[in-house]
Motif scaffolding. Sequence first.
Motif, PDB file in Angstrom:
ATOM      1  N   PHE A  71      25.039  32.908  84.212  1.00 33.05           N
ATOM      2  CA  PHE A  71      23.938  33.015  83.264  1.00 33.05           C
ATOM      3  C   PHE A  71      22.640  32.629  83.984  1.00 33.05           C
ATOM      4  CE2 PHE A  71      27.024  31.961  79.553  1.00 33.05           C
ATOM      5  CZ  PHE A  71      27.424  33.286  79.524  1.00 33.05           C
ATOM      6  N   ILE A  72      21.614  33.454  83.797  1.00 33.86           N
ATOM      7  CA  ILE A  72      20.355  33.273  84.531  1.00 33.86           C
ATOM      8  C   ILE A  72      19.216  33.186  83.521  1.00 33.86           C
ATOM      9  CG2 ILE A  72      18.822  34.347  86.247  1.00 33.86           C
ATOM     10  CD1 ILE A  72      21.430  35.825  87.236  1.00 33.86           C
ATOM     11  N   ASP A  73      18.258  32.254  83.754  1.00 32.30           N
ATOM     12  CA  ASP A  73      17.136  32.100  82.818  1.00 32.30           C
ATOM     13  C   ASP A  73      15.957  33.006  83.205  1.00 32.30           C
ATOM     14  OD1 ASP A  73      15.886  30.888  84.951  1.00 32.30           O
ATOM     15  OD2 ASP A  73      15.913  28.860  84.120  1.00 32.30           O
ATOM     16  N   LYS A  74      14.844  32.861  82.488  1.00 29.65           N
ATOM     17  CA  LYS A  74      13.679  33.728  82.707  1.00 29.65           C
ATOM     18  C   LYS A  74      13.083  33.581  84.106  1.00 29.65           C
ATOM     19  CE  LYS A  74      12.265  33.920  77.863  1.00 29.65           C
ATOM     20  NZ  LYS A  74      11.225  33.524  76.868  1.00 29.65           N
ATOM     21  N   GLN A  75      13.242  32.417  84.697  1.00 27.77           N
ATOM     22  CA  GLN A  75      12.705  32.182  86.046  1.00 27.77           C
ATOM     23  C   GLN A  75      13.643  32.703  87.144  1.00 27.77           C
ATOM     24  OE1 GLN A  75      12.513  29.583  83.614  1.00 27.77           O
ATOM     25  NE2 GLN A  75      10.423  30.353  83.298  1.00 27.77           N
ATOM     26  N   GLY A  76      14.764  33.276  86.748  1.00 26.63           N
ATOM     27  CA  GLY A  76      15.717  33.795  87.731  1.00 26.63           C
ATOM     28  C   GLY A  76      16.630  32.730  88.306  1.00 26.63           C
TER      29      GLY A  76
END
Length: 586
Positions: A10-15
């Motif tokens: 799982f990856i957030d908006k900042q990568g």
Amino acid sequence: MPNSPGVYQFIDKQGVIIYVGKAKNLKKRVNSYFTKNQIGKTKMLVARIADIKHIVVETETDALLLENVLIKKHQPKYNVMLKDDKTYPWICIKKEPFPRVFLTRYVVKDGSEYFGPYPSVKVARTLLDLIHQLYTIRSCKLNLSANNIAKQKFEVCLDYHIGICKAPCVGYQSKEDYDKDIKQIRSIIKGNFKIARQFFEKQMLEHAEKLEFEKAQDIKEKLASLQNYQARSTVVNPSINNVEVYNIVSDATTAYINFLQVGHGAIIRSHTLEIKKKLDETDQELLELGIVEIRQRFDLHTHEIYLPFAIDILDNLKKIIPQKGDKKRLLDLSRRNAVYFRLEKIKQLQLTDPDKHVNRLMKQMKEDLHLSVEPRHIECFDNSNIQGTNPVAACVVFKNGKPAKKEYRHFNIKTVEGPDDFASMEEIIERRYKRLLEEKAPLPQLIIVDGGKGQLSSAVKSLKKLDLYGKIAIIGIAKRLEEIYYPNDSVPLYLDKKSETLRVIQKARDEAHRFGITFHRKKRMNSTLQTELTQIEGIGKQTALNLLQHFRSVKKVKEATLDELIAVVGNSKARIVYEGLKKNNY
């Protein structure tokens, strides 16, 4: 996503990778995050997911191995933390002519043999000390090639003169003789003492037959050292060989996985891994992760493991869940090791970071008692009377798991006649919380009632009158089996007798009982003073109290002689008491 085993990220908006997980079926596992009503940290995790990546592998075991590697590499925020990344010591048998045996923390791939790693330097050093005590092996770093020895490049050193080396550097010891010692050393390090023991016993008998008693005594002392070291290992059934044993103990925030390695009927290695939870990981998931980590760290290749429950990985191994006998005792021993390790960590936390310890305890209590909030403020109630006389009650307050003695309260029972614990409990609960509501004082998160279903039902009646039922959690604790009762639930909760949650509840209950019984005794004594001794004309409360403190009861005051009374309260008061008791025919 595919219906295959693999690893998802799982990856957030900042990568940034915020979570790495493994699955038997990638599609079902990832889908579960978005179809279930998530709570707590899992809900926070799902809210931050901006992208998902996955890697397909052949088996679930491969998925777990890859997950372990990726967690270590990326250190995702929501993954469990392996709290142990230090370099462990190894015992090295160097690949060289006349090999050295020494301790090292670095594994160099030069063909040398490395045994370990050892969880404790002390254990490794103890084993090395035994080896040096039994065998005369060299400690120098000289290049003892056959050519160098033949050219006589070296001279004997101090080790030879003090008898801890046979000087192979000058040809005093042959390579064949030295290699025999190395073979036995290798067996001892692996936990097999049998070969070395048989060798020394044979040597000792040979020296004795040749009447070389001093040499025979030296060998006997070496044999004793070997047996003494072996005795310090935990000996198990000799038929249990080359086995790994795993068990797990966990609380709300952390899991502790203990590992025992058994070889040749003795425990030759033990280690406990601490894993910090981030989401609601199950014990099975944590144990699987811990086993993979431990097997990688210690380079284990055994084919049989003992477990407390079934796991979904390592299908190539023989997995046993022991139910009785020596194997079950080993599993229980592993659990005890994990429990002791956890208790030691808790003690350290109490000393070094009390706030963190309190937070952990409150979280654990919330989970164990199935509460909606952490019980930072607890109030516990107990009644005290003797056949309905002098009925009193006590309320003790615990803040963050500790007594707040300034907030303790006594109650005189006003509306109840006779010995009626249920009605007494109903009265004091109503009086206590009616007053707190009037004063707008903070209410507790948890109320504990000393007693079973009857006392609990009475307390619930009062909370309903005040419209507090459902707003404050309430439980009852029964003394017989220490079971926990909830309103409208006939089946009690049984907590582990060693759990911290039960200990806090017991401590609050015992404190309420102590506080209540002390108040009851004081009230009973005052009542006794009023009804008996103080009815004698000329005797006040203080004189009566002095007599009771000395003689312990009114009966013994009556039995006392005049001289004994004079010794306590003086001549004039003693005569008044003596004559008064005689006159009233008490």
